[in-house]
Design a protein around this motif. Sequence first.
Motif, mmCIF file in Angstrom:
data_model
loop_
_atom_site.group_PDB
_atom_site.id
_atom_site.type_symbol
_atom_site.label_atom_id
_atom_site.label_comp_id
_atom_site.label_asym_id
_atom_site.label_seq_id
_atom_site.Cartn_x
_atom_site.Cartn_y
_atom_site.Cartn_z
ATOM 1 N N ILE A 36 0.842 -1.202 0.000
ATOM 2 C CA ILE A 36 0.000 0.000 0.000
ATOM 3 C C ILE A 36 0.879 1.256 0.000
ATOM 4 O O ILE A 36 0.597 2.215 -0.722
ATOM 5 C CB ILE A 36 -0.959 -0.023 1.208
ATOM 6 C CG1 ILE A 36 -2.012 -1.118 1.013
ATOM 7 C CG2 ILE A 36 -1.631 1.335 1.397
ATOM 8 C CD1 ILE A 36 -2.876 -1.363 2.227
ATOM 9 N N GLY A 37 1.955 1.243 0.765
ATOM 10 C CA GLY A 37 2.880 2.384 0.790
ATOM 11 C C GLY A 37 3.525 2.618 -0.562
ATOM 12 O O GLY A 37 3.632 3.754 -1.040
ATOM 13 N N LEU A 38 3.970 1.531 -1.208
ATOM 14 C CA LEU A 38 4.586 1.656 -2.540
ATOM 15 C C LEU A 38 3.558 2.121 -3.572
ATOM 16 O O LEU A 38 3.882 2.900 -4.471
ATOM 17 C CB LEU A 38 5.209 0.331 -2.956
ATOM 18 C CG LEU A 38 6.504 -0.042 -2.229
ATOM 19 C CD1 LEU A 38 6.969 -1.429 -2.637
ATOM 20 C CD2 LEU A 38 7.590 0.980 -2.526
ATOM 21 N N ALA A 39 2.332 1.644 -3.457
ATOM 22 C CA ALA A 39 1.287 2.080 -4.389
ATOM 23 C C ALA A 39 1.010 3.571 -4.213
ATOM 24 O O ALA A 39 0.839 4.303 -5.197
ATOM 25 C CB ALA A 39 0.020 1.263 -4.170
ATOM 26 N N TYR A 40 0.961 4.032 -2.967
ATOM 27 C CA TYR A 40 0.752 5.450 -2.700
ATOM 28 C C TYR A 40 1.903 6.276 -3.271
ATOM 29 O O TYR A 40 1.687 7.310 -3.899
ATOM 30 C CB TYR A 40 0.606 5.680 -1.191
ATOM 31 C CG TYR A 40 0.396 7.121 -0.819
ATOM 32 C CD1 TYR A 40 -0.836 7.724 -1.011
ATOM 33 C CD2 TYR A 40 1.435 7.888 -0.298
ATOM 34 C CE1 TYR A 40 -1.042 9.052 -0.681
ATOM 35 C CE2 TYR A 40 1.247 9.215 0.023
ATOM 36 C CZ TYR A 40 0.006 9.794 -0.161
ATOM 37 O OH TYR A 40 -0.184 11.105 0.157
ATOM 38 N N TRP A 41 3.131 5.814 -3.078
ATOM 39 C CA TRP A 41 4.305 6.516 -3.615
ATOM 40 C C TRP A 41 4.252 6.567 -5.141
ATOM 41 O O TRP A 41 4.506 7.602 -5.756
ATOM 42 C CB TRP A 41 5.577 5.814 -3.137
ATOM 43 C CG TRP A 41 6.807 6.354 -3.790
ATOM 44 C CD1 TRP A 41 7.482 7.477 -3.476
ATOM 45 C CD2 TRP A 41 7.491 5.783 -4.916
ATOM 46 N NE1 TRP A 41 8.559 7.647 -4.324
ATOM 47 C CE2 TRP A 41 8.576 6.616 -5.211
ATOM 48 C CE3 TRP A 41 7.280 4.641 -5.685
ATOM 49 C CZ2 TRP A 41 9.453 6.338 -6.247
ATOM 50 C CZ3 TRP A 41 8.159 4.374 -6.723
ATOM 51 C CH2 TRP A 41 9.232 5.232 -6.998
#
Length: 116
Positions: free
Chosen positions: A14-19
Motif C-alpha cells: 500500500i505504501g509503494l502504491a501510494y508513492w
Amino acid sequence: MRTLFGILTAVVVIGLAYWAYGENYRTQDALAESRKVSNEIEAARSRLAVLRAEWAYLNRPDRLRDLAELNFDSLGLLHMTADHFGEISEIAYPVPVNPLFDEPVELSSDQLEMMQ
C-alpha cells in the motif's frame, strides 16, 4: 508470525502504491509544464521571425533613401561630397612602444649562440 508478515507485506505494498501514485501525478505535472514551456518557446520564435521580417522590410535601402529625401530639410541633412571623407594620412595610428631597459640584461651562452 505469518499474519504479521502478511500485514507487513500489505502495508509495504500500500505504501509503494501510494508513492507510485504520487510520482505518476508529479510526472504528469512536469510533462504538462514542459509542453507549456515548449509552446511558449515556439510562440516566441514565431514572433521573433515576424519581427525580423518586419525589420528587414522597414530597413530596405530604397525605402530609407526615399525617407531621407522626403525629410531631408527637416532633419538638417547635408549632401555628401568628396570633402566629407578624410585622407589616409589623417588617420592617427598608435605609435609602437619600444621598451627601455634601465639595467643590463644577462644572456646565457645558448642565447648568445642563437643571436650569432
